[in-house]
Design a protein around this motif. Structure first.
Motif, PDB file in Angstrom:
ATOM      1  N   GLN A   1       0.820  -1.218   0.000  1.00 26.26           N
ATOM      2  CA  GLN A   1       0.000   0.000   0.000  1.00 26.26           C
ATOM      3  C   GLN A   1       0.849   1.262   0.000  1.00 26.26           C
ATOM      4  N   ARG A   2       1.995   1.205   0.671  1.00 27.57           N
ATOM      5  CA  ARG A   2       2.919   2.364   0.644  1.00 27.57           C
ATOM      6  C   ARG A   2       3.428   2.566  -0.781  1.00 27.57           C
ATOM      7  N   LEU A   3       3.753   1.432  -1.439  1.00 35.62           N
ATOM      8  CA  LEU A   3       4.278   1.506  -2.804  1.00 35.62           C
ATOM      9  C   LEU A   3       3.240   2.126  -3.743  1.00 35.62           C
ATOM     10  N   GLU A   4       1.975   1.668  -3.584  1.00 33.59           N
ATOM     11  CA  GLU A   4       0.923   2.187  -4.458  1.00 33.59           C
ATOM     12  C   GLU A   4       0.718   3.691  -4.249  1.00 33.59           C
ATOM     13  N   ARG A   5       0.884   4.136  -3.026  1.00 31.97           N
ATOM     14  CA  ARG A   5       0.658   5.564  -2.750  1.00 31.97           C
ATOM     15  C   ARG A   5       1.832   6.437  -3.200  1.00 31.97           C
ATOM     16  N   THR A   6       3.061   5.946  -2.973  1.00 32.49           N
ATOM     17  CA  THR A   6       4.216   6.843  -3.183  1.00 32.49           C
ATOM     18  C   THR A   6       5.117   6.423  -4.347  1.00 32.49           C
ATOM     19  N   GLY A   7       4.949   5.192  -4.843  1.00 31.98           N
ATOM     20  CA  GLY A   7       5.766   4.720  -5.966  1.00 31.98           C
ATOM     21  C   GLY A   7       7.179   4.323  -5.586  1.00 31.98           C
ATOM     22  N   THR A   8       7.528   4.456  -4.300  1.00 29.54           N
ATOM     23  CA  THR A   8       8.891   4.104  -3.889  1.00 29.54           C
ATOM     24  C   THR A   8       8.907   3.731  -2.407  1.00 29.54           C
ATOM     25  N   MET A   9       9.974   3.059  -1.983  1.00 25.59           N
ATOM     26  CA  MET A   9      10.141   2.770  -0.553  1.00 25.59           C
ATOM     27  C   MET A   9      11.627   2.900  -0.249  1.00 25.59           C
ATOM     28  N   LYS A  10      11.922   3.864   0.591  1.00 23.86           N
ATOM     29  CA  LYS A  10      13.318   4.258   0.747  1.00 23.86           C
ATOM     30  C   LYS A  10      14.197   3.223   1.435  1.00 23.86           C
ATOM     31  N   GLU A  11      13.593   2.310   2.201  1.00 19.06           N
ATOM     32  CA  GLU A  11      14.445   1.342   2.903  1.00 19.06           C
ATOM     33  C   GLU A  11      14.750   0.113   2.032  1.00 19.06           C
ATOM     34  N   TYR A  12      14.157   0.056   0.835  1.00 24.09           N
ATOM     35  CA  TYR A  12      14.424  -1.079  -0.058  1.00 24.09           C
ATOM     36  C   TYR A  12      15.691  -0.814  -0.871  1.00 24.09           C
ATOM     37  N   PRO A  13      16.466  -1.869  -1.196  1.00 28.55           N
ATOM     38  CA  PRO A  13      17.713  -1.657  -1.946  1.00 28.55           C
ATOM     39  C   PRO A  13      17.471  -1.106  -3.354  1.00 28.55           C
ATOM     40  N   GLN A  14      16.221  -1.186  -3.834  1.00 29.35           N
ATOM     41  CA  GLN A  14      15.894  -0.635  -5.160  1.00 29.35           C
ATOM     42  C   GLN A  14      15.973   0.890  -5.135  1.00 29.35           C
ATOM     43  N   TYR A  15      15.908   1.501  -3.962  1.00 29.41           N
ATOM     44  CA  TYR A  15      15.985   2.957  -3.836  1.00 29.41           C
ATOM     45  C   TYR A  15      17.450   3.366  -3.666  1.00 29.41           C
ATOM     46  N   PRO A  16      17.985   4.391  -4.265  1.00 32.14           N
ATOM     47  CA  PRO A  16      17.321   5.286  -5.197  1.00 32.14           C
ATOM     48  C   PRO A  16      17.609   4.939  -6.661  1.00 32.14           C
ATOM     49  N   ASN A  17      18.524   3.965  -6.904  1.00 31.05           N
ATOM     50  CA  ASN A  17      18.986   3.782  -8.285  1.00 31.05           C
ATOM     51  C   ASN A  17      18.216   2.727  -9.081  1.00 31.05           C
ATOM     52  N   GLY A  18      17.555   1.789  -8.374  1.00 29.38           N
ATOM     53  CA  GLY A  18      16.821   0.725  -9.077  1.00 29.38           C
ATOM     54  C   GLY A  18      15.411   1.175  -9.435  1.00 29.38           C
TER      55      GLY A  18
ATOM     56  N   GLY B   1      13.658  -4.886   7.504  1.00 22.98           N
ATOM     57  CA  GLY B   1      12.258  -4.625   7.194  1.00 22.98           C
ATOM     58  C   GLY B   1      11.792  -3.252   7.635  1.00 22.98           C
ATOM     59  N   GLY B   2      12.418  -2.712   8.673  1.00 19.56           N
ATOM     60  CA  GLY B   2      11.939  -1.437   9.215  1.00 19.56           C
ATOM     61  C   GLY B   2      12.774  -0.268   8.727  1.00 19.56           C
ATOM     62  N   GLY B   3      12.807   0.780   9.518  1.00 21.83           N
ATOM     63  CA  GLY B   3      13.506   1.990   9.100  1.00 21.83           C
ATOM     64  C   GLY B   3      14.978   2.028   9.493  1.00 21.83           C
ATOM     65  N   GLN B   4      15.528   0.910   9.950  1.00 15.12           N
ATOM     66  CA  GLN B   4      16.934   0.875  10.374  1.00 15.12           C
ATOM     67  C   GLN B   4      17.711   0.053   9.360  1.00 15.12           C
ATOM     68  N   PRO B   5      18.424   0.693   8.446  1.00 17.96           N
ATOM     69  CA  PRO B   5      19.078  -0.065   7.371  1.00 17.96           C
ATOM     70  C   PRO B   5      20.062  -1.116   7.899  1.00 17.96           C
ATOM     71  N   GLY B   6      19.967  -2.314   7.349  1.00 18.41           N
ATOM     72  CA  GLY B   6      20.864  -3.400   7.752  1.00 18.41           C
ATOM     73  C   GLY B   6      21.220  -4.247   6.553  1.00 18.41           C
TER      74      GLY B   6
ATOM     75  N   TYR C   1      26.677  12.079   5.384  1.00 17.58           N
ATOM     76  CA  TYR C   1      26.558  10.827   6.136  1.00 17.58           C
ATOM     77  C   TYR C   1      25.936  11.000   7.528  1.00 17.58           C
ATOM     78  N   ALA C   2      25.836  12.233   7.991  1.00 18.45           N
ATOM     79  CA  ALA C   2      25.497  12.456   9.402  1.00 18.45           C
ATOM     80  C   ALA C   2      24.057  12.092   9.762  1.00 18.45           C
TER      81      ALA C   2
ATOM     82  N   ALA D   1      20.400  11.499   4.816  1.00 17.14           N
ATOM     83  CA  ALA D   1      21.580  11.743   3.989  1.00 17.14           C
ATOM     84  C   ALA D   1      22.287  10.432   3.638  1.00 17.14           C
ATOM     85  N   ARG D   2      22.187   9.463   4.539  1.00 14.11           N
ATOM     86  CA  ARG D   2      22.906   8.191   4.319  1.00 14.11           C
ATOM     87  C   ARG D   2      22.225   7.307   3.266  1.00 14.11           C
ATOM     88  N   LEU D   3      20.915   7.449   3.147  1.00 16.74           N
ATOM     89  CA  LEU D   3      20.162   6.509   2.295  1.00 16.74           C
ATOM     90  C   LEU D   3      20.768   6.316   0.898  1.00 16.74           C
ATOM     91  N   PRO D   4      21.112   7.400   0.172  1.00 15.28           N
ATOM     92  CA  PRO D   4      21.654   7.177  -1.181  1.00 15.28           C
ATOM     93  C   PRO D   4      23.038   6.529  -1.170  1.00 15.28           C
TER      94      PRO D   4
END
Ligand code: CAO
Length: 415
Positions: free
Chosen positions: A215-232, A246-251, A294-295, A299-302
């Motif tokens: 449902q998040r994908l359908e609303r926003t077209g992207t999900m920032k914690e997925y490895p497909q973001y931002p280049n895929g 799975g959550g908001g803490q990248p691992g 990076y701070a 900023a770290r996501l990309p």
């Protein structure tokens, strides 16, 4: 000490994995579980994946602890009478036959209610009511139909099933909760009820966060914690996220010392935001703590790929246990990838009874997973699985049959 389910009698018609995991849990909580099997053969898993000729397999022994086994031919008219006596004496009937099998035996819900209105009838089926309700289902079918396979694996590969038996053991666990809940409601209503746990539903319940993401994908077209973001690229459905958190803490899973030869020399590393400065210190990139690129988490996501590559340069200089020890000192969330060999040998799991050594009359000693749920007033004692028909005479005597009647039934092939 008493057990939580003392006095509860379970007529256990389960086989293979999903149903037996449910009744094993109930037995560990103190229920008297009477497993009905076919004479001569028994639960098919007794002979599946055998490691010792003519000895009950680990598949069977590890799913049927603390139960009693009786052999009854449910298609024999006299065998049916024995079953009727058992239905009258038990509180719960648990089954995971293919759809319709119990009805074909003559034990419809209505008939069972006539025999014992307090009886709870609990079933595992592959699917709930709908287009697939008549299908036979095994573990991986449920993983695929419940949304686990389409969301597991890497983006550039096919769907993948997981080693965790979320379809079978996961549904058994759901069913066990349904049964104890129905037992509780019965204390007020005095009536039994039907309990259904469909494997597709159980797997989907465990994949709840993926329906959230759809449902998040359908609303926003992207999900920032997925490895497909931002280049895929994202498609219409939730993609496979590899090893991303799975959550908001990248691992991610990172190599450790020895990875070239040890397939499990890896660690799961979470770049939790509150400990970012400590992570930078540990890996020798102190400047990242204040660098605007990076701070902050945003900023770290990309840069996550580069960040994990840098952290991995550090983890590769340590074994997974050395890395754990250092990271734990700084409250950095991480976990070693443990092999089954390491888990089997882990002393703390033996101490808590999560891994137990059991002795079996024909197999000898073997390891099993004990009760993962610990009750302070109802401790679990893991007892070996029964031999086929080991308790037929004992249970028949409890039902009031005399030795002569038992012999006659045996001669008739009913038991
Ligand atoms: N005496 C005589 N007959 C007996 C008996 C007994 N004690 N116990 C079982 N039977 C009979 C049943 O009555 C049934 O006969 P009919 O088909 O003539 O009605 C027959 O044995 C076989 O039952 P089944 O169809 O359940 O077994 P299967 O091996 O063909 O299928 C499974 C196995 C698991 C696919 C199917 O049971 C199923 O879909 N169950 C529900 C979903 C489930 O639990 N799946 C997980 C299994 S674990 O991976």
């Amino acid at each position: 000490m008493s057990k939580a389910l003392d006095g509860v009698r379970i007529l256990d018609f389960t086989h293979v994995q999903s149903g037996p995991t449910c009744t094993q849990l109930l037995a560990w909580f103190g229920a008297d579980v009477i497993k009905v099997e076919r004479a001569g053969a028994g639960d098919i898993t007794r002979e599946q994946l055998r490691d010792i000729p003519d000895v009950d397999s680990l598949y069977f022994t590890m799913l049927n602890h603390n139960k009693r086994s009786v052999t009854i031919d449910t298609k024999n008219p006299e065998g049916k009478l024995v079953l009727e006596a058992l239905i009258q004496k038990c509180d719960v009937l648990v089954e995971n036959f293919a759809p319709g099998a119990l009805d074909r035996m003559g034990f419809t819900w209505e008939r069972i209610q006539e025999l014992n209105p307090r009886m709870i009838v609990a079933s595992v089926k592959g699917f709930g009511p709908g287009p697939y309700e008549d299908c036979k289902v095994y573990e991986n079918v449920a993983q695929c139909a419940g949304g686990a396979a389409s969301t597991t694996g890497f983006d550039d590969g096919p769907p993948v099933v997981t080693g965790a038996q979320i379809g079978d053991s996961g549904t058994g666990l759901h069913l066990a909760l349904g049964i104890v809940t129905a037992l509780y409601q019965r204390t007020q209503t005095g009536r039994g009820q039907k309990v259904l746990a469909a494997m597709q539903d159980g797997v989907l319940n465990l994949c709840r966060v993926k329906l959230r993401d759809q449902q998040r994908l359908e609303r926003t077209g992207t999900m920032k914690e997925y490895p497909q973001y931002p280049n895929g690229t994202f498609g219409e459905a939730v993609p496979r996220a590899g090893n991303a958190s799975g959550g908001g803490q990248p691992g991610w899973i990172l190599k450790c010392k020895g990875w070239e030869t040890d397939p499990n020399a890896y660690i799961y590393f979470i770049t939790q935001a509150p400990v970012w400065a400590k992570i930078c210190n540990v890996i020798g990139k102190e400047e990242w703590a204040t660098d605007p690129n990076y701070a902050t988490p945003a900023a770290r996501l990309p840069h996550l790929k580069d960040i994990f590559a840098e952290i991995e340069r550090w983890t590769m200089t340590k074994t997974k246990f050395e890395a754990m020890q250092i990271l734990n000192k700084y409250d950095i969330p991480c976990g070693p990838i443990l092999s089954m060999k390491e888990i089997a040998e882990e002393p703390s799991l033996r101490k808590t009874g999560t891994i137990v050594e059991v002795d079996h009359p024909t197999r000898g000693k073997y390891l099993t997973v004990g009760n993962p749920i610990k009750l302070s007033d109802s401790p679990t004692e893991v007892k070996r699985s029964p031999l086929l028909g080991e308790h037929t005479d004992e249970v028949m005597a409890e039902l009031g049959y005399s030795p002569e009647q038992i012999n006659a039934l045996r001669t008739a092939g009913a038991i």
